[in-house]
Design a protein around this motif. Structure first.
Motif, short mmCIF file in Angstrom:
data_model
loop_
_atom_site.label_atom_id
_atom_site.label_comp_id
_atom_site.label_asym_id
_atom_site.label_seq_id
_atom_site.Cartn_x
_atom_site.Cartn_y
_atom_site.Cartn_z
N UNK A 90 40.72 11.86 18.14
CA UNK A 90 40.10 12.58 19.25
C UNK A 90 39.37 11.57 20.13
N UNK A 91 39.17 11.93 21.38
CA UNK A 91 38.43 11.07 22.30
C UNK A 91 37.98 11.87 23.51
N UNK A 92 37.06 11.30 24.27
CA UNK A 92 36.59 11.94 25.50
C UNK A 92 36.59 10.93 26.64
N UNK A 93 36.68 11.46 27.85
CA UNK A 93 36.59 10.66 29.07
C UNK A 93 35.75 11.44 30.07
N UNK A 94 34.76 10.80 30.64
CA UNK A 94 33.99 11.38 31.74
C UNK A 94 34.39 10.64 33.00
#
Length: 55
Positions: A15-19
């Protein structure tokens, strides 16, 4: 598009996030979209899960 921050998302993560902030022009009017997006690895590829749009 300007990437503000990322979390996880390496070869070792699932999993990962990007803003990010995206700037655009629609009908001659400039606009901005800011989103915190969530991604998950599916069959070896990163896919978009969902995101929260900032006002």
């Amino acid at each position: 598009m300007e990437i503000g921050a990322t979390t996880e998302g390496t070869t070792f993560h699932q999993h990962g996030t990007v803003t990010f902030t995206a700037r655009y022009v629609h009908g001659g009017t400039p606009g901005t979209l800011r989103e915190h997006s969530r991604f998950a690895r599916h069959e070896g590829a990163w896919v978009y899960v969902d995101g929260d749009v900032a006002e």
